[in-house]
Design a protein around this motif. Structure first.
Motif, short mmCIF file in Angstrom:
data_model
loop_
_atom_site.label_atom_id
_atom_site.label_comp_id
_atom_site.label_asym_id
_atom_site.label_seq_id
_atom_site.Cartn_x
_atom_site.Cartn_y
_atom_site.Cartn_z
N LEU A 1 -3.96 2.95 11.01
CA LEU A 1 -3.67 1.52 11.29
C LEU A 1 -2.54 1.09 10.00
O LEU A 1 -2.71 1.23 8.95
N LEU A 2 -1.52 0.72 10.56
CA LEU A 2 -0.36 0.26 9.97
C LEU A 2 -0.15 -1.00 9.91
O LEU A 2 0.24 -1.88 11.01
N ARG A 3 -0.46 -1.77 8.65
CA ARG A 3 0.00 -3.14 8.65
C ARG A 3 1.53 -3.44 8.32
O ARG A 3 2.03 -2.94 7.44
N VAL B 1 0.12 -0.13 15.08
CA VAL B 1 0.66 -1.14 14.14
C VAL B 1 0.23 -2.65 14.62
O VAL B 1 -0.04 -3.09 15.69
N CYS B 2 0.03 -3.42 13.31
CA CYS B 2 -0.57 -4.54 13.50
C CYS B 2 0.24 -5.45 12.80
O CYS B 2 0.73 -5.21 11.45
N SER B 3 0.56 -6.87 13.00
CA SER B 3 1.15 -7.72 12.25
C SER B 3 0.71 -9.01 12.74
O SER B 3 0.24 -9.29 14.02
N LEU C 1 -10.76 0.91 14.39
CA LEU C 1 -9.54 1.48 15.35
C LEU C 1 -8.97 2.89 14.63
O LEU C 1 -8.57 3.62 15.37
N ALA C 2 -9.47 3.02 13.71
CA ALA C 2 -8.63 4.05 12.59
C ALA C 2 -9.36 4.70 11.66
O ALA C 2 -10.53 4.45 11.43
N ASP C 3 -8.67 5.90 11.33
CA ASP C 3 -9.33 6.65 10.23
C ASP C 3 -8.83 6.28 8.73
O ASP C 3 -9.14 6.58 7.88
N ALA C 4 -7.56 5.90 8.79
CA ALA C 4 -6.74 5.39 7.59
C ALA C 4 -6.05 4.24 7.74
O ALA C 4 -5.77 3.66 9.09
N PHE C 5 -5.82 3.66 6.68
CA PHE C 5 -5.07 2.47 6.64
C PHE C 5 -3.69 2.59 5.73
O PHE C 5 -3.91 2.94 4.39
N VAL C 6 -2.75 1.98 6.24
CA VAL C 6 -1.34 2.10 5.37
C VAL C 6 -0.82 0.56 5.58
O VAL C 6 -0.66 -0.07 6.40
N ASN C 7 -0.73 0.01 4.27
CA ASN C 7 0.03 -1.14 4.40
C ASN C 7 1.48 -1.07 4.26
O ASN C 7 1.82 -0.49 2.82
N ASP C 8 2.40 -1.59 4.94
CA ASP C 8 3.86 -1.64 4.53
C ASP C 8 4.23 -3.01 4.71
O ASP C 8 5.36 -3.35 4.77
N SER D 1 -6.82 3.84 1.87
CA SER D 1 -5.74 2.98 2.10
C SER D 1 -4.56 3.45 1.33
O SER D 1 -4.80 4.07 0.40
N TYR D 2 -3.18 3.36 1.71
CA TYR D 2 -2.21 3.95 1.22
C TYR D 2 -0.89 2.94 1.31
O TYR D 2 -0.96 2.16 2.20
#
Length: 398
Positions: A18-20, A57-59, A138-145, A166-167
């Motif tokens: 999951l990418l923020r 991708v979420c926003s 929804l996800a196995d990992a979270f990435v905040n960009d 989280s990364y």
């Protein structure tokens, strides 16, 4: 700087990630007018996809206030994101629940999915645990960009980061490293330029910078308040009379902290605020009663350039004058050109951010000639003010 896990610490192959993102881009008549945020986001998405991640991708977008507002849908971003990435992007009509879960389940390694506006749910801005859990499902990992949204403790920025490994994405990583270079562990001497209209809106910023930098240059209309507080006549200039005592206290605090304050020594004045009026340049003690200061003069520009030649690091927030209206862009453009030249020739670390600042640097044609220009607005300011950003704190490794 606190340690953050980055994409270097994540093996995403076969994982749902999951990418923020921050896709809150300017749109006019249904068309995206500036793709900068999408373009800055693309390296993280591309890297994750190329490594075999299933990228979700979420926003947020705009302010729908927890309701479905059709003109605030993220669906128009699908085409733009696909074009920038050079690969197809799937779509889900919600960010949680059956629609999102079904779309995510269909993803194969290397594929990308965009979810609907997180702010369609009232729980987003309330950091509702149920919404955070729905996203985490929804996800196995979270990435905040999305550094630009990291100053908000929302479900998609802070809540979900507490529920998944989280990364920091590459854009988030670049922002954090640039800000650390600016104020965390900078090369000295450090010069800060702060402009803007009102002292009252930047009290925390000024207070923090006087403790962190060697030289603080104050421009914009807020400089008028400082000059008036020192007894200079300011004519019809915009200034805050009720902030004079505060301005004097900031000057005293800076002196106690060993921070040199640089104020304008000359000003460009006019009888009216309009494009290309009759102007004159005066010293700060000679502003006529019927005129207003709308930019700093050439002697001030020379003074600032001299300070910059002695600096190793520059932090810039806010223009020197009313740069949107010529000729009151002259000082901002001149200093911006000097900064770009010193960045190239002398290794000046030049870090800038804030909406007006980015616009001014684009106007001066130097955005790509600075060390780093932050696309974030409020988050960049709050970091400079010394505040903890919830979306960043959630990524820290204990």
């Amino acid at each position: 700087m606190p340690r953050f896990r980055t994409l270097d610490d994540l093996d995403p192959r076969g994982k749902w990630v999951l990418l923020r993102a921050d896709l809150n881009v300017p749109v006019r008549d249904g068309r995206i007018t500036d793709r900068t945020r999408i373009e800055r986001l693309s390296p993280t998405i591309r890297e994750l996809a190329d490594k075999g991640a299933r990228v979700i991708v979420c926003s947020h977008f705009d302010r729908p206030k927890g309701k479905r507002v059709p003109e605030m849908s993220l669906q128009p971003m699908v085409e733009a994101l696909s074009e920038v990435l050079g690969r197809p992007v799937a779509w889900a009509d919600d960010c949680i629940g059956p629609a999102a879960e079904a779309a995510a389940a269909k993803l194969q390694d290397g594929e990308v999915l965009l979810l609907e506006n997180t702010r369609y749910h009232p729980g987003e801005e309330k950091n509702d645990p149920a919404l955070a859990q729905g996203l985490a499902k929804l996800a196995d990992a979270f990435v905040n960009d999305a550094f630009s949204a990291a100053h908000r403790a929302h479900a998609s920025t802070e809540g979900v980061a507490r529920l998944l490994p989280s990364y920091a994405g590459r854009l988030m990583q670049a922002e954090l490293e640039a800000l650390d270079a600016a104020l965390g562990n900078p090369s000295r001497p450090v010069v800060a330029i702060v402009g803007g209209a009102k002292v009252s809106t930047k009290l925390d910023l000024l207070g923090n910078l006087t403790k962190k930098v060697n030289v603080l240059v104050i421009g914009g209309a807020m400089a008028n308040t400082f000059l008036a507080a020192q007894g200079h006549p300011m004519g019809k200039s915009l200034q805050e009379a009720e902030m004079h005592d505060t301005a004097r206290q900031i000057l005293a605090d800076a002196s106690a902290n060993g921070c040199e304050i640089v104020l304008p020594v000359d000003l460009v004045v006019a009888a009216e605020f309009a494009p290309n009026p009759a102007t004159k340049t005066v010293t700060v003690d000679r502003v006529p009663d019927g005129m207003m200061a709308l930019d700093v003069g050439p002697d001030t520009v020379s003074l600032v350039e001299a300070k910059l030649r002695q600096a190793s690091t520059l932090v810039w927030n806010g223009p020197f004058g009313a740069f949107e209206t010529p000729p009151f862009d002259s000082a901002t453009v001149a200093v911006a050109q000097a900064v770009a030249a010193l960045t190239a020739s002398a290794g000046l670390k030049s870090i800038a951010g804030g909406g007006d600042t980015v616009s001014a640097l684009k106007h001066a044609g130097v955005v790509n000639r600075m060390t780093y220009v932050s696309a974030a607005g409020g988050a960049f300011l709050e970091w400079l003010e010394g505040k903890t950003l919830p979306g960043v704190a959630a990524l820290e490794v204990a």
